[in-house]
Design a protein around this motif. Structure first.
Motif, short mmCIF file in Angstrom:
data_model
loop_
_atom_site.label_atom_id
_atom_site.label_comp_id
_atom_site.label_asym_id
_atom_site.label_seq_id
_atom_site.Cartn_x
_atom_site.Cartn_y
_atom_site.Cartn_z
N LEU A 263 35.73 -10.47 9.36
CA LEU A 263 36.02 -10.66 7.94
C LEU A 263 36.32 -9.33 7.26
CD1 LEU A 263 36.08 -12.43 5.39
CD2 LEU A 263 33.59 -12.10 5.22
N GLN A 266 39.84 -8.28 8.35
CA GLN A 266 40.86 -9.09 7.70
C GLN A 266 41.05 -8.68 6.25
OE1 GLN A 266 39.60 -13.14 8.20
NE2 GLN A 266 39.93 -13.13 10.42
N THR A 267 39.95 -8.33 5.58
CA THR A 267 40.06 -7.89 4.19
C THR A 267 40.81 -6.57 4.09
OG1 THR A 267 37.94 -8.97 3.77
CG2 THR A 267 38.75 -7.45 2.08
N LYS A 270 44.39 -7.27 4.54
CA LYS A 270 44.92 -7.94 3.36
C LYS A 270 45.24 -6.94 2.25
CE LYS A 270 43.57 -11.39 -0.09
NZ LYS A 270 42.48 -12.31 -0.53
N TYR A 271 44.36 -5.94 2.09
CA TYR A 271 44.59 -4.93 1.05
C TYR A 271 45.55 -3.83 1.49
CZ TYR A 271 40.62 -6.93 -1.49
OH TYR A 271 39.78 -7.76 -2.18
N THR A 364 29.13 -7.22 -0.88
CA THR A 364 30.46 -7.76 -0.59
C THR A 364 31.45 -6.59 -0.54
OG1 THR A 364 30.90 -8.13 -2.94
CG2 THR A 364 30.05 -10.00 -1.67
N PHE A 365 32.60 -6.85 0.04
CA PHE A 365 33.64 -5.83 0.02
C PHE A 365 34.22 -5.76 -1.39
CE2 PHE A 365 37.72 -3.84 0.84
CZ PHE A 365 37.37 -2.87 1.76
N SER A 367 36.54 -5.63 -4.66
CA SER A 367 37.82 -6.25 -4.96
C SER A 367 38.90 -5.18 -5.09
CB SER A 367 37.71 -7.05 -6.25
OG SER A 367 37.38 -6.22 -7.33
N LYS A 368 40.14 -5.63 -5.16
CA LYS A 368 41.25 -4.69 -5.23
C LYS A 368 41.23 -3.89 -6.53
CE LYS A 368 45.93 -4.68 -3.51
NZ LYS A 368 47.06 -5.52 -3.06
#
Length: 417
Positions: A263, A266-267, A270-271, A364-365, A367-368
């Motif tokens: 996960l 993948q993050t 995605k970024y 959590t990771f 956010s952008k």
């Protein structure tokens, strides 16, 4: 939810006591300044108290009526209230004890799963509670580990198992190791492993050699290799029931950790953040490798992040101090500031206490919007196909990531003269 004064609350109770079956609409008309949900809650509590008082009065009346009744018949309950009868209720046979114990265990487990979260106002997820419980059980097992794994204790437990083999011919129920683990208060899987090791030692002594740890692990993971099928079935039951130790929980914990690492990757993809994973770092010769090392650092909450470590558990003080001593300090010395993600939550004070050390603690990771890239005009560089777990940006994307304004780097991270 709005709060009301004590005087206002007493006024509402006074109005409710005048007429028990008030409609909620009528109460709202009397108190338009109080929210409907608050009035509904006060009315429900008032009705519950009234019901309890009426039940108490009925019980008192029934007791008074029973006292007045005098019967000339023989009281059978009084005849059975003897010392022998009372002892018979407490002394049960073995099957009754097992049935009662299993029922109590099921009730305790149901209470934990259904009601444990209610004590925390429903705001703690069930996965977080499960992680906290698993860590608590692991620490309790560590306290009593030496007591139950001492050679003398293991020899005594093995004698009990040999005696059970003699009683098994007399229709003794299976699951002896489970019952013994419950009696001594030890992990069933660890007890089964100790008995298995003692059994292999008794067989290997005939050949003059002791079983290695690798051989013990191999047989524990595949009990079909064991010649003693009775011991294999007993160990299988222990491994199946134990939620904290054994091949099954270890496999589940490993897979959960791998899933959260995937996960994280993948993050990052995605970024559009290039990174190197553990396999790529080991190929380059690094001895200490975090889960992810960022090829180009980022800034989160004005803190530079050069690497990310994923932990699929709850981060409390004891577990974090262990990870800090064994892993995180070496990452800080080799790669600089980094971020640790406890996916199942953490103690909130850890975030402020470790910020000065260069560690960013999160659940959590980010956010952008929370991430500051080195070049704000190009937050998503072009990423080419991965090669050996390493994401290489193109030449254009690499130049776009080169820092134009180094103000985001803190002074304490700059090299000292």
């Amino acid at each position: 939810m709005a709060s009301i004064s004590r005087a206002k609350y007493e006024e509402v109770i006074k109005v409710l006591s005048q007429k028990k079956l008030w409609d909620l609409h009528d109460i709202e008309e009397c108190f338009p300044d109080i929210p409907k949900a608050t009035l509904g809650s006060i009315k429900a509590q008032f009705n519950a108290r009234q019901t309890k008082e009426e039940q108490g009065q009925k019980k008192k009346k029934n007791k008074q009526r029973e006292k007045k009744k005098v019967s000339r018949l023989t009281d059978l309950k009084a005849c059975q209230n003897t010392a022998r009868k009372r002892l018979e209720k407490k002394l049960m046979n073995r099957s009754s004890v097992r049935r009662v114990a299993s029922a109590m265990d099921a009730q305790d487990k149901k209470k934990f799963l259904d009601k444990f979260g209610n004590q925390f106002n429903y705001h703690i997820p069930k996965a977080t509670l499960g992680s906290i419980k698993a860590q608590f059980n692991a620490r309790q097992t560590k306290v009593s580990h030496y007591k139950h794994t001492h050679p003398e204790a293991v020899a005594e437990y093995y004698k009990r198992y040999v005696l059970y083999l003699d009683l098994r011919s007399r229709n003794e129920d299976p699951g002896f190791l489970l019952r013994m683990a419950e009696d001594i208060g030890f992990s069933p899987a660890m007890l089964a492993r100790s008995i298995l090791q003692k059994h292999l030692e008794s067989q290997e002594n005939l050949s003059g050699c002791e079983p290695s740890k690798k051989e013990l692990n191999r047989i524990s993971q595949n009990l079909d290799l064991l010649n003693d099928k009775v011991l294999a079935s007993e160990c299988y039951l222990c491994f199946l029931v134990d939620d904290n130790y054994g091949p099954i929980p270890d496999g589940i914990k490993h897979q959960v950790g791998v899933d959260y690492e995937c996960l994280l990757k993948q993050t990052l993809n995605k970024y559009g953040i290039p990174f190197q994973d553990e396999c790529a770092l080991r190929c380059e010769g690094y001895d200490r490798t975090p889960d992810v090392k960022l090829s180009i650092p980022i800034a989160v909450q004005d803190e530079v992040v050069c690497w990310v470590e994923s932990k699929a558990l709850f981060g409390d003080d004891e577990s974090h101090s262990t990870y800090l001593h064994d892993q995180l300090k070496s990452y800080l010395n080799r790669y600089g500031n980094g971020m640790v993600i406890y996916w199942f939550g953490c103690v909130s004070e850890l975030q402020s206490e470790n910020k000065e050390k260069g560690l960013l603690i999160r659940t959590t990771f980010p956010s952008k919007e929370e991430i500051t890239f080195l070049n704000k005009t190009s937050a998503e560089p072009h990423i080419e196909a991965p090669f050996n777990g390493i994401l290489f940006p193109s030449e254009k994307g690499l130049h776009a990531w080169l820092p134009k304004d180094l103000s985001i780097w803190s002074q304490r991270d700059s090299p000292k003269n």
